[in-house]
Design an enzyme around this catalytic site. Structure first.
Site, PDB file in Angstrom:
ATOM      1  N   GLU A 117       5.033  -6.461  -6.968  1.00  0.00           N
ATOM      2  CA  GLU A 117       6.272  -6.765  -6.252  1.00  0.00           C
ATOM      3  C   GLU A 117       7.189  -7.560  -7.173  1.00  0.00           C
ATOM      4  O   GLU A 117       6.726  -8.370  -7.981  1.00  0.00           O
ATOM      5  CB  GLU A 117       5.990  -7.573  -4.980  1.00  0.00           C
ATOM      6  CG  GLU A 117       5.111  -6.868  -3.950  1.00  0.00           C
ATOM      7  CD  GLU A 117       5.837  -5.776  -3.180  1.00  0.00           C
ATOM      8  OE1 GLU A 117       7.075  -5.657  -3.356  1.00  0.00           O
ATOM      9  OE2 GLU A 117       5.185  -5.042  -2.419  1.00  0.00           O
ATOM     10  N   ASP A 142       5.063  10.436   8.284  1.00  0.00           N
ATOM     11  CA  ASP A 142       5.241   9.014   8.569  1.00  0.00           C
ATOM     12  C   ASP A 142       6.408   8.438   7.765  1.00  0.00           C
ATOM     13  O   ASP A 142       7.175   7.608   8.255  1.00  0.00           O
ATOM     14  CB  ASP A 142       3.955   8.248   8.262  1.00  0.00           C
ATOM     15  CG  ASP A 142       3.874   6.916   8.996  1.00  0.00           C
ATOM     16  OD1 ASP A 142       4.406   6.815  10.119  1.00  0.00           O
ATOM     17  OD2 ASP A 142       3.279   5.970   8.449  1.00  0.00           O
TER      18      ASP A 142
END
Length: 202
Positions: A117, A142
């Site tokens: 991240e 999804d």
């Protein structure tokens, strides 16, 4: 005479025993060196030997179906899958059929893995919970429904991605909505799409 007959009869049985033991040993070695011989509770997708062209062809039919149903551009679906899964070779995509790095919440079927991240102007490694799917198609579904429904606190979060007239606007909308923490995410999506001419499928 009878003793000799018994001895000659034993020899084939011993040979058969050695052959069976040797075969079992070879199979066990193959199982250790090739995990594909053992079955996992999840249906693994194609292996890492799939070419880039085959990967695109594998996702294209369902990407077109999602475009017809919801308006999402196939170039964005495939481009994100390429970038997020490293052409289907990431552990998350190979073992858990998650092509897009979609996170898991609550009691959803999930796996915890290391993830990168971009936080405070630097890349860090953290643990993340990711969705587990039964197939790549289920992962694609999804992914599209995330754009359709948004998130609980912002149902219209990805509306601009669905209504984008082209992949460039859609990629910028992904960045703006915060799909990924990578500050260069939109540029990377565009580069993948342009390099492999994915916009021809839109």
């Amino acid at each position: 005479m009878s003793r000799r007959k018994k001895k000659t009869l034993r020899l084939p049985a011993i040979l058969i025993g050695f052959i069976m033991i040797g075969g079992a040993f070879v199979f066990s070695l193959r199982s250790l060196t090739n995990p594909n011989l053992s079955q996992n509770m999840y249906a693994y997708e194609e292996n890492s030997e799939m070419t880039k062209e085959e990967f695109i062809s594998r996702l294209l039919p369902h990407a077109k179906e999602l475009q017809e149903g919801y308006g999402i551009l196939p170039s964005i679906v495939i481009g994100q899958a390429i970038l997020e899964s490293n052409w289907g070779n990431s552990q998350l995509s190979k073992e858990y059929n998650n092509l897009f790095g979609i996170k898991a919440y609550g009691d959803q079927n999930k796996v915890t893995l290391d993830t990168q991240e971009f936080v405070n102007e630097q890349w860090i490694t953290i643990k993340g919970d990711f969705r587990v799917y039964n197939s790549w198609e289920e992962s694609m579904d999804d992914h599209t429904m995330l754009f359709v429904n948004g998130v609980d606190w912002s149902p219209e979060k990805y509306e601009k991605v669905l209504t984008a007239p082209n992949y460039e606007v859609a990629a910028d909308a992904l960045q703006e909505a915060g799909y990924a923490t990578d500050p260069g995410y939109a540029a990377k999506i565009k580069e993948v799409i342009e390099t492999y001419q994915l916009n021809q499928y839109d």
